[in-house]
Design a protein around this motif. Structure first.
Motif, PDB file in Angstrom:
ATOM      1  N   HIS A  80      -5.317   7.889  -0.265  1.00 34.70           N
ATOM      2  CA  HIS A  80      -5.991   7.122  -1.475  1.00 34.70           C
ATOM      3  C   HIS A  80      -4.860   6.924  -2.263  1.00 34.70           C
ATOM      4  O   HIS A  80      -3.567   8.530  -2.506  1.00 34.70           O
ATOM      5  CB  HIS A  80      -6.708   8.665  -2.137  1.00 34.70           C
ATOM      6  CG  HIS A  80      -7.090   8.376  -3.825  1.00 34.70           C
ATOM      7  ND1 HIS A  80      -7.867   7.350  -3.803  1.00 34.70           N
ATOM      8  CD2 HIS A  80      -6.487   8.366  -4.953  1.00 34.70           C
ATOM      9  CE1 HIS A  80      -7.830   7.188  -5.379  1.00 34.70           C
ATOM     10  NE2 HIS A  80      -6.806   7.448  -5.464  1.00 34.70           N
ATOM     11  N   LYS A  81      -4.098   6.076  -2.938  1.00 38.15           N
ATOM     12  CA  LYS A  81      -3.707   5.151  -4.052  1.00 38.15           C
ATOM     13  C   LYS A  81      -4.263   5.006  -5.265  1.00 38.15           C
ATOM     14  O   LYS A  81      -5.531   4.492  -5.038  1.00 38.15           O
ATOM     15  CB  LYS A  81      -3.076   4.029  -3.289  1.00 38.15           C
ATOM     16  CG  LYS A  81      -1.969   3.454  -4.588  1.00 38.15           C
ATOM     17  CD  LYS A  81      -1.627   2.293  -3.786  1.00 38.15           C
ATOM     18  CE  LYS A  81       0.099   1.162  -3.794  1.00 38.15           C
ATOM     19  NZ  LYS A  81       1.326   2.412  -3.930  1.00 38.15           N
ATOM     20  N   PRO A  82      -3.649   5.872  -6.074  1.00 39.58           N
ATOM     21  CA  PRO A  82      -4.143   6.034  -7.686  1.00 39.58           C
ATOM     22  C   PRO A  82      -3.545   4.708  -8.092  1.00 39.58           C
ATOM     23  O   PRO A  82      -3.292   3.565  -7.823  1.00 39.58           O
ATOM     24  CB  PRO A  82      -3.050   6.997  -8.423  1.00 39.58           C
ATOM     25  CG  PRO A  82      -1.881   7.405  -7.275  1.00 39.58           C
ATOM     26  CD  PRO A  82      -2.640   6.740  -6.071  1.00 39.58           C
ATOM     27  N   TYR A 128       0.660  -1.031  -0.608  1.00 35.18           N
ATOM     28  CA  TYR A 128       0.029   0.139  -0.048  1.00 35.18           C
ATOM     29  C   TYR A 128       0.704   0.979   0.042  1.00 35.18           C
ATOM     30  O   TYR A 128       0.277   1.992  -0.115  1.00 35.18           O
ATOM     31  CB  TYR A 128      -0.915  -0.395   1.176  1.00 35.18           C
ATOM     32  CG  TYR A 128      -1.998   1.197   1.031  1.00 35.18           C
ATOM     33  CD1 TYR A 128      -2.631   1.069   0.457  1.00 35.18           C
ATOM     34  CD2 TYR A 128      -1.635   2.308   1.434  1.00 35.18           C
ATOM     35  CE1 TYR A 128      -4.456   2.434   0.124  1.00 35.18           C
ATOM     36  CE2 TYR A 128      -2.794   3.318   1.692  1.00 35.18           C
ATOM     37  CZ  TYR A 128      -3.966   2.985   0.476  1.00 35.18           C
ATOM     38  OH  TYR A 128      -4.677   4.383   0.576  1.00 35.18           O
ATOM     39  N   ASP A 166     -10.012  -0.566   0.408  1.00 38.15           N
ATOM     40  CA  ASP A 166     -10.361  -1.007  -0.251  1.00 38.15           C
ATOM     41  C   ASP A 166      -8.631  -1.148  -1.352  1.00 38.15           C
ATOM     42  O   ASP A 166      -8.049  -0.345  -0.284  1.00 38.15           O
ATOM     43  CB  ASP A 166     -11.065  -0.868  -1.540  1.00 38.15           C
ATOM     44  CG  ASP A 166     -10.944   0.762  -1.708  1.00 38.15           C
ATOM     45  OD1 ASP A 166     -10.072   1.324  -2.428  1.00 38.15           O
ATOM     46  OD2 ASP A 166     -12.063   0.996  -2.058  1.00 38.15           O
ATOM     47  N   GLN A 167      -8.084  -1.174  -2.215  1.00 36.00           N
ATOM     48  CA  GLN A 167      -6.672  -1.003  -3.074  1.00 36.00           C
ATOM     49  C   GLN A 167      -6.683   0.541  -3.320  1.00 36.00           C
ATOM     50  O   GLN A 167      -5.581   0.665  -3.383  1.00 36.00           O
ATOM     51  CB  GLN A 167      -6.116  -1.611  -3.969  1.00 36.00           C
ATOM     52  CG  GLN A 167      -7.248  -1.505  -5.294  1.00 36.00           C
ATOM     53  CD  GLN A 167      -7.581  -2.043  -6.424  1.00 36.00           C
ATOM     54  OE1 GLN A 167      -6.584  -3.316  -6.669  1.00 36.00           O
ATOM     55  NE2 GLN A 167      -7.617  -2.543  -7.998  1.00 36.00           N
ATOM     56  N   HIS A 168      -7.612   1.399  -3.209  1.00 35.47           N
ATOM     57  CA  HIS A 168      -7.087   2.472  -3.108  1.00 35.47           C
ATOM     58  C   HIS A 168      -7.225   3.440  -1.953  1.00 35.47           C
ATOM     59  O   HIS A 168      -6.543   4.874  -1.853  1.00 35.47           O
ATOM     60  CB  HIS A 168      -8.168   3.231  -4.372  1.00 35.47           C
ATOM     61  CG  HIS A 168      -7.465   2.034  -5.782  1.00 35.47           C
ATOM     62  ND1 HIS A 168      -6.684   2.414  -6.399  1.00 35.47           N
ATOM     63  CD2 HIS A 168      -8.557   1.203  -6.374  1.00 35.47           C
ATOM     64  CE1 HIS A 168      -6.657   2.144  -7.636  1.00 35.47           C
ATOM     65  NE2 HIS A 168      -7.993   1.356  -7.738  1.00 35.47           N
ATOM     66  N   THR A 169      -8.102   2.852  -0.483  1.00 35.15           N
ATOM     67  CA  THR A 169      -8.064   4.070   0.430  1.00 35.15           C
ATOM     68  C   THR A 169      -8.177   3.524   1.499  1.00 35.15           C
ATOM     69  O   THR A 169      -8.523   2.350   1.759  1.00 35.15           O
ATOM     70  CB  THR A 169     -10.308   4.228   0.135  1.00 35.15           C
ATOM     71  OG1 THR A 169     -10.503   4.468  -0.908  1.00 35.15           O
ATOM     72  CG2 THR A 169     -10.410   5.226   0.582  1.00 35.15           C
ATOM     73  N   LEU A 175       0.847   8.633  -3.024  1.00 34.99           N
ATOM     74  CA  LEU A 175      -0.166   8.971  -2.353  1.00 34.99           C
ATOM     75  C   LEU A 175      -0.520   9.969  -2.167  1.00 34.99           C
ATOM     76  O   LEU A 175       0.023  10.930  -2.467  1.00 34.99           O
ATOM     77  CB  LEU A 175      -0.255   7.225  -0.662  1.00 34.99           C
ATOM     78  CG  LEU A 175       0.021   6.325  -1.082  1.00 34.99           C
ATOM     79  CD1 LEU A 175       1.341   5.438  -0.405  1.00 34.99           C
ATOM     80  CD2 LEU A 175      -0.675   5.453   0.078  1.00 34.99           C
TER      81      LEU A 175
END
Length: 179
Positions: A177-179, A42, A152-155, A47
């Motif tokens: 937040h991960k793009p 992550y 989730d994979q982004h948040t 980020l």
């Protein structure tokens, strides 16, 4: 309410003692929760986070945005954080994080007193440390108890309780937040 009998007093003391026995959550409580949080995955790459400080009454004291970049080399990671606060101030923190396996992490940064300790299980990480916090020209060593929950994979959401001498000072809430 007037308690006159000995049994009433005993019942009240028992009820109060049970309130004190309520256990705080541990990372193990989240072991079955998905998605599985892996800090190396992550916090790798760019980020963005948005957050706020609230005082003990819940009033928003300061808002901020954080631009981050994480890099890992095996079990050693570096997380660079650049803060922009609502009052125009800026701050930089660079975490050096070590993955010890089995969900255990440690971290250090220039404004962290000693070593941060983290334990992850399932989608959660509990991260505890003492931060040397500048406030109005003075610095205070404040204890942080962070809980990060991967949505989730982004948040990922983060809530940190701040305290000093065991007294709750306020909270920090963040949304990563991960793009």
């Amino acid at each position: 309410m007037r308690l006159t009998s000995r049994s009433s007093w005993l019942a009240l003391l028992l009820a109060l003692s049970l309130l004190g026995c309520a256990s705080a959550p541990t990372p193990a409580d989240y072991a079955d929760q998905k998605p599985q949080l892996d800090l190396r995955q992550y916090f790798n790459g760019p980020l963005t986070a948005h957050g706020m400080f609230t005082d003990r009454a819940g009033r928003v004291v300061k808002r901020f945005k954080v631009q981050m970049v994480g890099r890992w080399n095996g079990d050693q990671g570096v997380l660079e954080e650049d803060f922009s606060y609502s009052d125009g101030t800026k701050q930089r923190r660079v975490w050096r994080i070590t993955n010890h396996g089995q969900g255990r992490y440690t971290g250090q940064a220039d404004d962290v007193v000693g070593t941060a300790e983290g334990h992850a299980a399932g989608n959660a990480l509990q991260w505890r440390y003492t931060l040397r916090l500048p406030v109005d020209g003075k610095t205070y060593d404040v204890q942080f108890n962070d809980w990060m929950i991967l949505m989730d994979q982004h948040t990922m959401l983060n809530k940190a309780a701040m305290s000093k001498f065991g007294l709750h000072l306020g909270d920090v809430t963040l949304s990563f937040h991960k793009p």
